[in-house]
Design a protein around this motif. Structure first.
Motif, short mmCIF file in Angstrom:
data_model
loop_
_atom_site.label_atom_id
_atom_site.label_comp_id
_atom_site.label_asym_id
_atom_site.label_seq_id
_atom_site.Cartn_x
_atom_site.Cartn_y
_atom_site.Cartn_z
N HIS A 9 0.85 -1.19 0.00
CA HIS A 9 0.00 0.00 0.00
C HIS A 9 0.89 1.24 0.00
O HIS A 9 1.92 1.27 0.68
CB HIS A 9 -0.92 -0.01 1.22
CG HIS A 9 -1.84 1.17 1.29
ND1 HIS A 9 -2.89 1.33 0.42
CD2 HIS A 9 -1.85 2.24 2.10
CE1 HIS A 9 -3.51 2.46 0.70
NE2 HIS A 9 -2.90 3.03 1.72
N GLN A 11 0.70 4.21 1.30
CA GLN A 11 0.89 5.02 2.50
C GLN A 11 1.88 4.32 3.44
O GLN A 11 1.82 3.11 3.61
CB GLN A 11 -0.45 5.26 3.20
CG GLN A 11 -1.35 6.23 2.45
CD GLN A 11 -2.74 6.30 3.04
OE1 GLN A 11 -3.58 5.46 2.73
NE2 GLN A 11 -2.98 7.30 3.89
N PHE A 13 3.80 2.83 6.70
CA PHE A 13 3.38 2.20 7.95
C PHE A 13 4.56 2.26 8.93
O PHE A 13 5.01 1.27 9.48
CB PHE A 13 2.93 0.77 7.71
CG PHE A 13 2.08 0.18 8.82
CD1 PHE A 13 1.68 0.92 9.92
CD2 PHE A 13 1.68 -1.14 8.75
CE1 PHE A 13 0.91 0.37 10.93
CE2 PHE A 13 0.89 -1.70 9.75
CZ PHE A 13 0.51 -0.95 10.85
N HIS A 71 0.59 -6.37 8.29
CA HIS A 71 -0.44 -5.34 8.38
C HIS A 71 -1.77 -6.06 8.18
O HIS A 71 -1.81 -7.28 8.08
CB HIS A 71 -0.19 -4.23 7.35
CG HIS A 71 -0.43 -4.64 5.93
ND1 HIS A 71 -1.24 -3.94 5.08
CD2 HIS A 71 0.02 -5.70 5.21
CE1 HIS A 71 -1.28 -4.54 3.90
NE2 HIS A 71 -0.51 -5.60 3.96
N GLY A 73 -3.85 -6.21 5.69
CA GLY A 73 -4.27 -6.58 4.34
C GLY A 73 -4.41 -8.08 4.23
O GLY A 73 -3.49 -8.82 4.57
N ARG A 92 -3.44 -1.32 9.74
CA ARG A 92 -3.17 0.10 9.49
C ARG A 92 -4.38 0.88 10.01
O ARG A 92 -5.50 0.40 9.91
CB ARG A 92 -3.01 0.36 8.00
CG ARG A 92 -1.77 -0.28 7.39
CD ARG A 92 -1.82 -0.16 5.87
NE ARG A 92 -0.65 -0.69 5.24
CZ ARG A 92 0.41 0.04 4.88
NH1 ARG A 92 0.41 1.34 5.09
NH2 ARG A 92 1.44 -0.52 4.30
N CYS A 94 -6.47 4.68 10.11
CA CYS A 94 -6.72 5.97 9.46
C CYS A 94 -6.19 7.14 10.31
O CYS A 94 -5.62 8.09 9.78
CB CYS A 94 -8.21 6.12 9.20
SG CYS A 94 -8.65 7.61 8.30
N GLU A 98 -2.26 5.92 7.85
CA GLU A 98 -1.69 4.69 7.30
C GLU A 98 -2.59 4.08 6.23
O GLU A 98 -2.15 3.21 5.48
CB GLU A 98 -1.47 3.67 8.42
CG GLU A 98 -0.47 4.16 9.44
CD GLU A 98 -0.53 3.43 10.77
OE1 GLU A 98 0.40 3.62 11.57
OE2 GLU A 98 -1.50 2.66 11.03
N HIS A 99 -3.85 4.53 6.20
CA HIS A 99 -4.80 4.08 5.20
C HIS A 99 -5.93 5.11 5.12
O HIS A 99 -6.02 6.00 5.94
CB HIS A 99 -5.35 2.69 5.54
CG HIS A 99 -5.49 1.81 4.34
ND1 HIS A 99 -6.24 2.16 3.23
CD2 HIS A 99 -4.98 0.58 4.06
CE1 HIS A 99 -6.17 1.19 2.33
NE2 HIS A 99 -5.41 0.23 2.80
N VAL A 100 -6.78 4.94 4.12
CA VAL A 100 -7.85 5.92 3.89
C VAL A 100 -9.03 5.76 4.86
O VAL A 100 -9.82 6.68 5.04
CB VAL A 100 -8.37 5.86 2.43
CG1 VAL A 100 -7.25 6.25 1.47
CG2 VAL A 100 -8.91 4.47 2.10
N ASP A 102 -10.61 2.69 8.21
CA ASP A 102 -10.22 1.64 9.16
C ASP A 102 -10.73 0.25 8.78
O ASP A 102 -10.97 -0.60 9.64
CB ASP A 102 -10.72 2.01 10.57
CG ASP A 102 -9.89 3.11 11.19
OD1 ASP A 102 -8.68 3.20 10.89
OD2 ASP A 102 -10.44 3.89 11.98
N GLN A 104 -9.10 -2.20 7.62
CA GLN A 104 -8.20 -3.26 8.07
C GLN A 104 -8.49 -3.66 9.52
O GLN A 104 -8.44 -4.84 9.87
CB GLN A 104 -6.73 -2.85 7.92
CG GLN A 104 -6.23 -2.87 6.50
CD GLN A 104 -4.72 -2.81 6.41
OE1 GLN A 104 -4.01 -2.71 7.40
NE2 GLN A 104 -4.22 -2.89 5.19
#
Length: 168
Positions: A9, A11, A13, A71, A73, A92, A94, A98-100, A102, A104
């Protein structure tokens, strides 16, 4: 060996990578650590690392590892599961960019609750204790893997008992 992967990804981590590097530096982790850092900007000082690795190398690292930390994913923690490992999954978040969103965290919670096959870690400060007690945690887990034969025998027993109940 401990193998850590943060996937591909875009972004960073850094939170996970820094924590692992800190645990290695402080002697909490004494064994070798290999980290696949992806697009993270933090470069580990105390652990071996590469930004991206081939699928073949990823599989070898997972096979050789005592502990796999990923992570959230699904592609990253499915491979360890297929190889028979119980991964520690650090989703990760938000709030740390770390991601767009939550998803994950939600997905890891669902897999842990429904299947019992992963060890989710939402608070990075819990990671030290989970690594220290990894063997104990795995031994106590209900891995969500059930034998179809066992299920069949249980259901057959219930049917037979029900038939004999009716005959009485």
């Amino acid at each position: 060996m401990i193998f850590v992967t943060v996937g591909t990804h875009e972004q960073p981590f850094n939170r996970l990578i820094k924590k692992i590097d800190e645990l290695k530096k402080n002697g909490i982790i004494t064994e070798e650590v290999i980290i696949q850092t992806g697009f993270s900007t933090y470069e580990p000082v105390y652990c071996r690392w590469e930004k991206l690795i081939s699928y073949e190398q990823m599989k070898k690292n997972v096979e050789d590892a005592r502990i796999v930390i990923t992570h959230g994913g699904p592609a990253s923690f499915i491979m360890p599961l297929q190889i028979g490992k119980t991964p520690i999954v650090v989703p990760r978040q938000c709030q740390y960019n770390e991601h767009v969103n939550d998803h994950q965290m939600e997905f890891a919670r669902n897999v842990a609750n429904r299947m019992g096959t992963i060890i989710p870690v939402e608070d990075i400060n819990d990671l030290e204790n989970i690594i220290k007690k990894y063997g104990e945690i795995v031994d106590k887990m209900d891995h969500g893997i059930y034998s179809n034969n066992e299920k069949f025998c249980k259901e057959l027993k219930e049917i037979v008992e029900e038939i004999f109940e009716e005959d009485r």
